[in-house]
Enzyme design. Structure first.
Site, PDB file in Angstrom:
ATOM      1  N   ASN A  21       0.839  -1.196   0.000  1.00  0.00           N
ATOM      2  CA  ASN A  21       0.000   0.000   0.000  1.00  0.00           C
ATOM      3  C   ASN A  21       0.877   1.251   0.000  1.00  0.00           C
ATOM      4  OD1 ASN A  21      -2.589   1.523   0.486  1.00  0.00           O
ATOM      5  ND2 ASN A  21      -1.453   2.118   2.323  1.00  0.00           N
ATOM      6  N   GLU A  22       0.712   2.087  -0.994  1.00  0.00           N
ATOM      7  CA  GLU A  22       1.431   3.361  -1.102  1.00  0.00           C
ATOM      8  C   GLU A  22       2.939   3.175  -0.903  1.00  0.00           C
ATOM      9  OE1 GLU A  22      -0.443   6.331   1.339  1.00  0.00           O
ATOM     10  OE2 GLU A  22      -2.216   6.404   0.058  1.00  0.00           O
ATOM     11  N   TYR A  93      -6.974  12.067  -2.678  1.00  0.00           N
ATOM     12  CA  TYR A  93      -7.739  12.838  -1.709  1.00  0.00           C
ATOM     13  C   TYR A  93      -7.708  14.293  -2.143  1.00  0.00           C
ATOM     14  CZ  TYR A  93      -7.389   8.671   1.200  1.00  0.00           C
ATOM     15  OH  TYR A  93      -7.478   7.380   1.670  1.00  0.00           O
ATOM     16  N   GLU A 141      -8.439   4.045  -2.985  1.00  0.00           N
ATOM     17  CA  GLU A 141      -8.564   5.053  -1.918  1.00  0.00           C
ATOM     18  C   GLU A 141      -8.930   6.379  -2.570  1.00  0.00           C
ATOM     19  OE1 GLU A 141      -5.755   5.768   1.219  1.00  0.00           O
ATOM     20  OE2 GLU A 141      -5.040   3.694   1.179  1.00  0.00           O
ATOM     21  N   GLN A 198     -12.794   6.535   4.253  1.00  0.00           N
ATOM     22  CA  GLN A 198     -13.161   5.277   4.887  1.00  0.00           C
ATOM     23  C   GLN A 198     -14.689   5.223   5.027  1.00  0.00           C
ATOM     24  OE1 GLN A 198     -10.629   3.240   5.546  1.00  0.00           O
ATOM     25  NE2 GLN A 198      -8.921   4.672   5.434  1.00  0.00           N
TER      26      GLN A 198
END
Length: 347
Positions: A21-22, A93, A141, A198
């Protein structure tokens, strides 16, 4: 923690496994350069697929468009993994740090571009390496997140279940969440998985306090789309007014997505204007005979938000302003509004 949004007519037959992840981010434990991550990821993928051929692997792609290795990381990783990468992940984001609502609502231009950039990297690698099947996109995400992004607000060390990163969402945030989802629908040929991050409390559509539950503004945008998620994504274009933004160039006042689900035509429309209503007429070869249901998410104040004391400030309501004329359906969207409607298709 995320919830998958089914964006296209795809049968889920395989177990998905993320390989890290990332990992392109220096903040991540185990961060290494792309070539070293690719070696580890390929080894892990080989082991998993040798145990279960139904496992589909998701390679760790760029975690954001501002990362210095953006796209170069994706290309390096995908070239090395080859057919061991069924998907590549991407994250995003967004926020309104400049307090510029009109520009913020235009962020979907950048979301579209990000999807198309990563898709171009996938297509390039698939052609260059002559892959049996190209890797698809897993947007695993995404959300609006900026009000609680400071490091101090994310520190829960030594505390028992602290209420951290509890973003409070308003109307403009909900319209941007709708914009994310409409972008995924428009790119359903390549975006096969999309997970909001989330779900509860931590940057979530839902907030809890003991036995109380609050549905935030973005919950309603998500619900309006996810309840009409099936079918096939249709290509659509906008012929209408636009405006200039500081960060995202020229933006149409109208954002949209259209799906056909059997005998239902689903329309998703956002009026980004902060001041003016927009009259929309649908021009299509698909004839519609009735309005099955329609909802609107709207408030006059872009900053309007729900709270435990006032939980019904921003929520979806029935929308009855669609007219079925001889030259197609038409409706007028108030400023700062999102409409989701299902129309019956004539035989």
């Amino acid at each position: 923690l995320g919830i998958a949004v089914c964006l296209a007519h795809v049968r889920i037959l395989r177990t998905r496994r993320c390989i890290g992840n990332e990992m392109d981010g220096p903040w991540q434990l185990g961060h290494v350069p792309a070539d070293q991550y690719a070696i580890r990821a390929q080894q892990a993928a080989k082991l998993m697929k040798s145990v279960d051929r139904n496992i589909a692997t998701i390679a760790c792609g760029s975690s954001g468009i501002t990362i210095p290795t953006y796209l170069e990381w994706d290309r390096t990783v995908l070239e090395y993994l080859g057919d061991f990468a069924d998907y590549v992940s991407l994250h995003r984001y967004v926020g309104n740090r400049e307090d510029d609502t009109a520009s913020f609502l235009g962020v979907t231009n950048s979301i579209d571009q990000q999807i198309e950039d990563v898709d171009a990297a996938c297509r390039y690698v698939a052609a260059r390496k002559k892959l049996q099947q190209r890797p698809y996109l897993c947007f695993d995400e995404w959300n609006v997140w900026y009000k609680t992004f400071e490091i101090g607000k994310m520190n829960g060390a030594g505390k028992f279940a602290p209420p951290i990163i509890e973003e409070v969402y308003n109307l403009e945030d909900a319209l941007v969440v709708a914009g994310f989802l409409m972008s995924f629908i428009r790119h359903a040929d390549v975006v096969k998985i999309a997970n909001i991050a989330q779900l509860v409390n931590v940057i979530g559509p839902l907030l809890t306090r003991k036995d109380a539950l609050l549905k935030q503004s973005i919950f309603y945008a998500f619900k309006m789309l996810s309840s009409r998620k099936g079918g096939v994504s249709l290509q659509s274009t906008v012929d209408g007014a636009s405006y200039e933004t500081e960060n995202y160039g020229t933006v149409n006042y109208l954002d949209r997505a259209v799906t056909l689900d059997g005998d239902r035509l689903n329309l998703f429309l956002t009026n980004r204007s902060t001041t003016d209503a927009q009259t929309v007429r649908l021009s299509s070869d698909i004839a519609v005979g009735d309005i099955l249901d329609a909802e609107i998410l709207h408030h006059e104040d872009a900053k309007a938000e729900n709270s435990f004391d006032a939980p019904n400030v921003v929520l979806s309501r029935p929308f009855d302003a669609i007219e079925l004329g001889s030259d197609g359906p038409s409706l007028t969207l108030p400023p700062l509004s999102f409409v989701a409607a299902s129309l019956a298709v004539k035989d």
